[in-house]
Design a protein around this motif. Structure first.
Motif, short mmCIF file in Angstrom:
data_model
loop_
_atom_site.label_atom_id
_atom_site.label_comp_id
_atom_site.label_asym_id
_atom_site.label_seq_id
_atom_site.Cartn_x
_atom_site.Cartn_y
_atom_site.Cartn_z
N CYS A 19 27.94 59.83 20.67
CA CYS A 19 29.40 60.70 21.08
C CYS A 19 30.26 59.64 21.83
O CYS A 19 31.42 59.50 21.60
CB CYS A 19 29.07 61.72 21.51
N GLN A 20 29.79 58.89 22.67
CA GLN A 20 30.65 57.99 23.58
C GLN A 20 30.95 57.03 22.61
O GLN A 20 32.10 56.66 22.56
CB GLN A 20 29.68 57.43 24.56
N ALA A 21 30.20 56.12 21.80
CA ALA A 21 30.91 55.13 20.87
C ALA A 21 31.92 55.95 20.11
O ALA A 21 32.88 55.13 19.59
CB ALA A 21 29.82 54.43 20.25
N GLN A 22 31.54 57.04 19.40
CA GLN A 22 32.58 57.45 18.47
C GLN A 22 33.96 57.92 19.19
O GLN A 22 34.97 57.56 18.46
CB GLN A 22 31.94 58.97 18.05
N GLY A 23 33.86 58.36 20.42
CA GLY A 23 35.22 58.57 21.00
C GLY A 23 35.75 57.26 21.27
O GLY A 23 37.18 57.24 21.31
N ASP A 24 35.05 56.31 21.70
CA ASP A 24 35.70 54.89 22.03
C ASP A 24 36.26 54.48 20.75
O ASP A 24 37.36 53.79 20.86
CB ASP A 24 34.73 54.09 22.46
N ILE A 30 36.85 50.20 21.44
CA ILE A 30 35.86 49.38 20.83
C ILE A 30 36.18 49.38 19.41
O ILE A 30 36.96 50.50 18.68
CB ILE A 30 34.49 49.73 20.97
N THR A 31 35.80 48.21 18.73
CA THR A 31 36.15 47.92 17.19
C THR A 31 34.98 48.58 16.55
O THR A 31 33.84 48.59 17.15
CB THR A 31 36.54 46.48 17.02
N ALA A 32 35.05 48.78 15.25
CA ALA A 32 34.14 49.20 14.11
C ALA A 32 33.05 47.86 14.29
O ALA A 32 31.99 48.10 14.29
CB ALA A 32 34.75 49.34 12.77
N ALA A 33 33.48 46.70 14.34
CA ALA A 33 32.70 45.64 14.07
C ALA A 33 31.78 45.45 15.29
O ALA A 33 30.38 45.19 15.07
CB ALA A 33 33.52 44.23 14.17
N GLU A 34 32.22 45.70 16.43
CA GLU A 34 31.51 46.09 17.84
C GLU A 34 30.30 47.20 17.89
O GLU A 34 29.24 46.90 17.85
CB GLU A 34 32.31 46.24 18.98
N VAL A 35 30.77 48.20 17.09
CA VAL A 35 29.80 49.45 16.82
C VAL A 35 28.79 48.92 15.85
O VAL A 35 27.50 49.20 16.17
CB VAL A 35 30.45 50.68 16.57
N ALA A 36 29.09 48.52 14.71
CA ALA A 36 28.25 47.87 13.76
C ALA A 36 27.30 46.92 14.17
O ALA A 36 26.19 47.15 14.05
CB ALA A 36 29.04 47.40 12.48
N ARG A 37 27.66 46.11 15.05
CA ARG A 37 26.64 45.11 15.87
C ARG A 37 25.81 45.80 16.61
O ARG A 37 24.49 45.61 16.77
CB ARG A 37 27.44 44.01 16.48
N GLN A 38 26.13 46.68 17.73
CA GLN A 38 25.47 47.41 18.41
C GLN A 38 24.54 48.10 17.94
O GLN A 38 23.24 48.57 18.28
CB GLN A 38 26.28 48.07 19.46
N LEU A 41 24.51 48.38 12.06
CA LEU A 41 25.12 48.88 10.72
C LEU A 41 26.03 47.83 10.06
O LEU A 41 26.53 46.86 11.01
CB LEU A 41 25.99 50.28 11.22
N THR A 42 26.56 48.24 9.00
CA THR A 42 27.65 47.45 8.49
C THR A 42 28.86 48.02 8.99
O THR A 42 29.31 49.00 9.11
CB THR A 42 27.54 47.46 6.94
N VAL A 43 29.90 47.04 8.80
CA VAL A 43 31.41 47.52 9.43
C VAL A 43 31.68 48.35 8.35
O VAL A 43 32.68 49.49 8.60
CB VAL A 43 32.11 46.24 9.41
N SER A 44 31.38 48.21 7.06
CA SER A 44 31.86 49.24 5.90
C SER A 44 31.49 50.62 6.32
O SER A 44 31.90 51.45 6.03
CB SER A 44 31.58 48.56 4.65
N GLU A 45 30.26 50.57 6.71
CA GLU A 45 29.55 52.17 7.01
C GLU A 45 30.36 52.71 8.13
O GLU A 45 30.72 53.95 8.11
CB GLU A 45 28.06 51.85 7.32
N VAL A 46 30.58 51.72 9.18
CA VAL A 46 31.16 52.42 10.38
C VAL A 46 32.52 52.74 9.91
O VAL A 46 33.09 54.16 10.34
CB VAL A 46 31.51 51.37 11.36
N GLU A 47 33.32 51.72 9.20
CA GLU A 47 34.62 52.21 8.66
C GLU A 47 34.69 53.55 7.88
O GLU A 47 35.78 54.53 7.90
CB GLU A 47 35.46 51.16 7.97
N GLY A 48 33.71 53.83 7.04
CA GLY A 48 33.55 55.02 6.32
C GLY A 48 33.47 56.24 6.91
O GLY A 48 33.95 57.13 6.76
N TRP A 49 32.58 56.06 8.12
CA TRP A 49 32.39 57.32 8.84
C TRP A 49 33.73 57.59 9.55
O TRP A 49 34.23 58.74 9.68
CB TRP A 49 31.28 56.83 10.08
N ILE A 50 34.32 56.63 10.13
CA ILE A 50 35.93 56.76 10.70
C ILE A 50 36.87 57.67 9.59
O ILE A 50 37.35 58.53 10.06
CB ILE A 50 36.46 55.36 11.09
#
Length: 70
Positions: A19-24, A30-38, A41-50
């Motif tokens: 939840c913290q990462a989602q809020g950030d 934080i960027t989608a790319a940073e979350v993807a690395r942590q 995940l792929t950036v597209s997966e994170v962006e799709g979730w967004i």
């Protein structure tokens, strides 16, 4: 933010990201790319979730407004 890893989580990135990462992400801290690395995940997966989360919020606001007018 602690990545939890695992194959099932790769299929459901919104469940893998805490939840913290989602809020950030939404606050722009934080960027989608940073979350993807942590979270491995792929950036597209994170962006799709967004995108999915934004659509859900928009639909919630529309439904709420409609209910207020009635």
């Amino acid at each position: 933010m602690q990545p939890s890893g695992g194959q099932d989580e790769r299929r459901q990135p919104h469940q893998a990201v805490d939840c913290q990462a989602q809020g950030d992400i939404f606050k722009g801290k934080i960027t989608a790319a940073e979350v993807a690395r942590q979270y491995d995940l792929t950036v597209s997966e994170v962006e799709g979730w967004i995108d999915e989360a934004q659509r859900s919020m928009e639909n919630g606001f529309k439904a709420r407004r409609k209910g207020i007018r009635e």
